[in-house]
Design an enzyme around this catalytic site. Structure first.
Site, mmCIF file in Angstrom:
data_model
loop_
_atom_site.group_PDB
_atom_site.id
_atom_site.type_symbol
_atom_site.label_atom_id
_atom_site.label_comp_id
_atom_site.label_asym_id
_atom_site.label_seq_id
_atom_site.Cartn_x
_atom_site.Cartn_y
_atom_site.Cartn_z
ATOM 1 N N SER A 185 0.943 -1.201 0.099
ATOM 2 C CA SER A 185 -0.076 0.000 -0.057
ATOM 3 C C SER A 185 0.825 1.148 -0.078
ATOM 4 O O SER A 185 2.044 1.233 0.627
ATOM 5 C CB SER A 185 -0.778 0.128 1.140
ATOM 6 N N LYS A 240 -4.359 -6.880 3.265
ATOM 7 C CA LYS A 240 -4.390 -5.921 2.281
ATOM 8 C C LYS A 240 -5.755 -5.538 1.712
ATOM 9 O O LYS A 240 -6.202 -4.434 1.676
ATOM 10 C CB LYS A 240 -3.413 -5.961 0.935
ATOM 11 N N HIS A 289 -7.412 -3.679 4.628
ATOM 12 C CA HIS A 289 -7.014 -2.378 4.576
ATOM 13 C C HIS A 289 -7.615 -1.569 3.483
ATOM 14 O O HIS A 289 -7.956 -0.116 3.895
ATOM 15 C CB HIS A 289 -5.276 -2.384 4.182
ATOM 16 N N ASN A 290 -7.714 -1.960 2.336
ATOM 17 C CA ASN A 290 -8.476 -1.108 1.174
ATOM 18 C C ASN A 290 -9.945 -0.956 1.732
ATOM 19 O O ASN A 290 -10.387 0.266 1.494
ATOM 20 C CB ASN A 290 -8.353 -1.674 -0.082
ATOM 21 N N GLU A 312 -9.969 1.694 4.131
ATOM 22 C CA GLU A 312 -9.746 3.115 3.190
ATOM 23 C C GLU A 312 -11.009 3.494 2.741
ATOM 24 O O GLU A 312 -11.288 4.777 2.870
ATOM 25 C CB GLU A 312 -8.728 2.580 2.289
HETATM 26 P P1 NDP Z 1 -1.122 -1.989 -13.908
HETATM 27 O O1 NDP Z 1 -2.262 -2.525 -13.006
HETATM 28 O O2 NDP Z 1 -1.601 -0.780 -14.735
HETATM 29 O O3 NDP Z 1 -0.385 -3.097 -14.923
HETATM 30 C C1 NDP Z 1 0.214 -2.874 -16.109
HETATM 31 C C2 NDP Z 1 1.572 -3.925 -15.954
HETATM 32 O O4 NDP Z 1 0.795 -4.912 -16.003
HETATM 33 C C3 NDP Z 1 2.465 -3.642 -17.240
HETATM 34 O O5 NDP Z 1 3.824 -3.841 -16.935
HETATM 35 C C4 NDP Z 1 1.783 -4.459 -18.101
HETATM 36 O O6 NDP Z 1 2.854 -4.818 -19.053
HETATM 37 C C5 NDP Z 1 1.578 -5.757 -17.202
HETATM 38 N N1 NDP Z 1 0.778 -6.792 -17.823
HETATM 39 C C6 NDP Z 1 -0.510 -6.596 -18.007
HETATM 40 N N2 NDP Z 1 -1.033 -7.725 -18.685
HETATM 41 C C7 NDP Z 1 0.020 -8.421 -18.782
HETATM 42 C C8 NDP Z 1 0.053 -9.786 -19.289
HETATM 43 N N3 NDP Z 1 -1.027 -10.554 -19.660
HETATM 44 N N4 NDP Z 1 1.500 -10.467 -19.384
HETATM 45 C C9 NDP Z 1 2.527 -9.765 -18.776
HETATM 46 N N5 NDP Z 1 2.276 -8.424 -18.169
HETATM 47 C C10 NDP Z 1 1.152 -8.095 -18.453
HETATM 48 O O7 NDP Z 1 0.092 -1.334 -13.256
HETATM 49 P P2 NDP Z 1 0.513 -0.833 -11.777
HETATM 50 O O8 NDP Z 1 1.632 -0.241 -11.600
HETATM 51 O O9 NDP Z 1 -0.555 0.484 -11.577
HETATM 52 O O10 NDP Z 1 -0.085 -1.834 -10.856
HETATM 53 C C11 NDP Z 1 0.897 -2.754 -10.648
HETATM 54 C C12 NDP Z 1 0.033 -4.033 -9.607
HETATM 55 O O11 NDP Z 1 0.174 -3.292 -8.304
HETATM 56 C C13 NDP Z 1 -1.479 -4.130 -9.796
HETATM 57 O O12 NDP Z 1 -1.943 -5.366 -9.386
HETATM 58 C C14 NDP Z 1 -2.263 -3.050 -8.868
HETATM 59 O O13 NDP Z 1 -3.414 -3.337 -8.568
HETATM 60 C C15 NDP Z 1 -1.086 -3.130 -7.858
HETATM 61 N N6 NDP Z 1 -1.127 -2.015 -7.071
HETATM 62 C C16 NDP Z 1 -1.282 -0.525 -7.633
HETATM 63 C C17 NDP Z 1 -1.289 0.447 -6.804
HETATM 64 C C18 NDP Z 1 -1.446 2.016 -7.554
HETATM 65 O O14 NDP Z 1 -1.449 2.706 -6.567
HETATM 66 N N7 NDP Z 1 -1.327 1.974 -8.663
HETATM 67 C C19 NDP Z 1 -1.271 0.397 -5.344
HETATM 68 C C20 NDP Z 1 -1.117 -0.999 -4.824
HETATM 69 C C21 NDP Z 1 -1.164 -1.933 -5.729
HETATM 70 P P3 NDP Z 1 2.873 -3.974 -20.517
HETATM 71 O O15 NDP Z 1 3.640 -2.832 -20.384
HETATM 72 O O16 NDP Z 1 3.483 -4.965 -21.368
HETATM 73 O O17 NDP Z 1 1.508 -3.833 -20.881
#
Ligand code: NDP
Length: 478
Positions: A128, A182, A185-186, A189
């Site tokens: 988080s 987690k 936690h959400n 939130e």
């Molecule tokens: P996203 O959730 O937007 O995911 C994008 C990433 O996933 C890119 O690296 C993308 O690769 C990859 N991806 C998607 N589909 C595939 C696939 N089929 N095979 C391989 N790679 C794939 O990114 P975030 O950084 O926002 O979040 C990452 C994780 O962290 C998520 O699970 C999210 O829920 C969690 N999270 C996010 C928070 C936030 O504030 N954003 C906070 C806490 C947790 P490509 O570049 O090739 O498309």
């Protein structure tokens, strides 16, 4: 040799986590499905530490020494399954796979079992703090086995936020336990934000205060018991003016709250566990209601409100203080309910979850970080088996001191027709908990009459059924 880890998934969270690890002296092997993201990370931040860019999954895994430690930061759901499957084709027994995404905990349990078949440790880690937290120090909730934690825990602790010298990272012992906590936690939130929104709405509608003025009130509250990240940013958002129109920012934003799903999962899990998380549920439903634009349009101006326009609130400062009290007390209820759900989840799944340790790591790095989490930490340290946070002497007294204002605000909201489901349901929960007798006795009677569901008595052990259609005498069952 320095510590080493692999990070795959280099969107905002993965890239920032990789940078955080590199800044802490870790050799970070990075990979992303689309190579351009990897190159962009190296181009912009390659000088922040030791990065090793790789192109294919094979290259990525081959660049790591055994036992390999790999963090997956990709979209939750099917993308995580796809990435885990690809990695599992290459990883070997003894390696550790950490899923730092927002996975559903039941998926984590399934993935842990699948990886264990090959001897690969799987750690579902709740992370988080958003993108800033990932870079500067998040709050980390890694689940999985103690053996797996020994391999990745120290590294994760080194990049977590630190409060009073303690890293905001603790092992949440059990498969799926990290993602479960987690999720809750959400959920908390969600509840916290809904209560803040209700406080804002009441100050605006009942006192006619401007968003900027309310922002000042929140900034003041942030100096006291309500001191928290969410209260702090509420002041910032309310003071913000839209550059295009010169209007308060909050007035140019469409009033339809969206959700990604963790609040809904929390409530679904709570229903299965039978834990009344009414604060979180009201928050999820309030967002859902806000999104029902068509129904709202059909009802607006059609459904009548209170017959007479509400009397203006006479004592402005008194009402502001009452709203603060309602906010504080309702917030304690929401946290108490969330911690109840964690205890129930741990019991149902056989996890070993230390609620004091969780309160400790939520004091920094995460979105719900707040001064009063230190009080919660203290309460669960004083009594690890505490039945409900509300009966701990500190919170019992703190909520009691807020009670008058809390009731005044709920009455005022109802009288004036201002929706305050979070404040009202929290108060109903509080009154339900402390009630001498609940009308559940009548519910039991009804269930027995129409469905012979039986009931227990206050004066005798056993299960009873009344022969309602005959002589109406009570007969013991079984
Ligand atoms: P996203 O959730 O937007 O995911 C994008 C990433 O996933 C890119 O690296 C993308 O690769 C990859 N991806 C998607 N589909 C595939 C696939 N089929 N095979 C391989 N790679 C794939 O990114 P975030 O950084 O926002 O979040 C990452 C994780 O962290 C998520 O699970 C999210 O829920 C969690 N999270 C996010 C928070 C936030 O504030 N954003 C906070 C806490 C947790 P490509 O570049 O090739 O498309």
């Amino acid at each position: 040799m320095s510590q080493e880890i692999g990070v795959t998934g280099l969107a905002v969270m993965g890239a920032n986590l990789a940078r955080n690890l590199a800044r802490h002296g870790c050799r970070v092997v990075v990979h992303n499905r689309t190579r351009a993201r990897t190159d962009a990370l190296l181009a912009a931040h390659g000088d922040e530490g030791e990065f090793v860019a790789t192109g294919s999954v094979h290259e990525f895994v081959a660049a790591l020494q055994r036992p390999r430690r790999v963090v997956v930061m990709v979209q939750a759901g099917a993308p995580t399954d796809a990435v885990v499957e690809e990695l599992m084709a290459v990883l070997e027994a003894g390696d550790v796979l950490v899923d730092g995404g927002n996975a559903r905990y039941t998926d984590t349990i399934r993935r842990t079992a699948a990886c264990a078949e090959k001897g690969v440790h799987f750690v579902g880690a709740g992370i988080s703090g958003g993108e800033e937290g990932a870079l500067l120090g998040p709050s980390i909730m890694p689940g999985g086995s103690a053996e797996a934690y020994a391999l990745v825990g120290p590294l994760l602790e080194s990049i977590a936020a630190v409060v009073d010298g303690t890293p905001c990272c603790t092992h949440v012992d059990g498969d799926g336990a990290g993602h479960f906590v987690k999720m809750v936690h959400n959920g908390i939130e969600y509840a916290d934000m809904q209560l803040i929104a209700e406080a804002y709405d009441l100050l605006r509608l009942r006192l006619g205060m401007s968003p900027a003025e309310i922002g000042e009130v929140f900034a003041g509250w942030n100096e006291g018991d309500l001191d928290s990240y969410l209260i702090e940013i509420t002041a910032e958002v309310l003071r913000h003016v839209d550059a295009d129109t010169g209007r308060p920012f909050v007035d140019v934003v469409l009033d339809q709250a969206e959700q990604k799903g963790t609040g809904r999962w929390t409530v679904q899990s709570a229903l299965d566990l039978g834990v009344p998380v009414s604060g979180i549920a009201e928050a999820v439903f309030a967002r859902a209601l806000s999104g029902h634009a068509e129904q709202r349009a059909a009802a607006r101006g059609v459904l009548p409100g209170p017959a007479a326009p509400p009397e203006p609130v006479g004592d402005r400062d008194g009402f502001v203080e009452a709203v603060r009290q309602a906010l504080y007390a309702s917030k304690v209820v929401a946290y108490a309910q969330g911690f109840d759900q964690i205890a129930a989840g741990a019991q149902a799944h056989g996890w070993n979850v230390d609620r004091a340790a969780l309160a400790t790591i939520w004091r920094g790095g995460c979105i719900i970080r707040a001064r009063f989490l230190d009080r919660i930490r203290q309460a669960f340290t004083d009594d690890p088996g505490l039945t409900t946070l509300l009966v701990h002497p500190y919170f019992r007294d703190a909520v009691a001191q807020c009670q008058e204002g809390w009731r005044t605000v709920v009455v005022e909201a109802v009288r004036a027709g201002v929706p305050a489901p979070g404040f009202a349901s929290a108060l109903a929960y509080y009154d339900g908990l402390r009630a001498e007798r609940l009308p559940a006795a009548l519910v039991q009677g009804l269930r027995d009459l129409f469905g012979a569901h039986t009931y227990r008595r206050v004066d005798r052990e056993g299960s009873f059924h009344t022969l309602w259609s005959e002589d109406r005498s009570e007969r013991p069952v079984g």
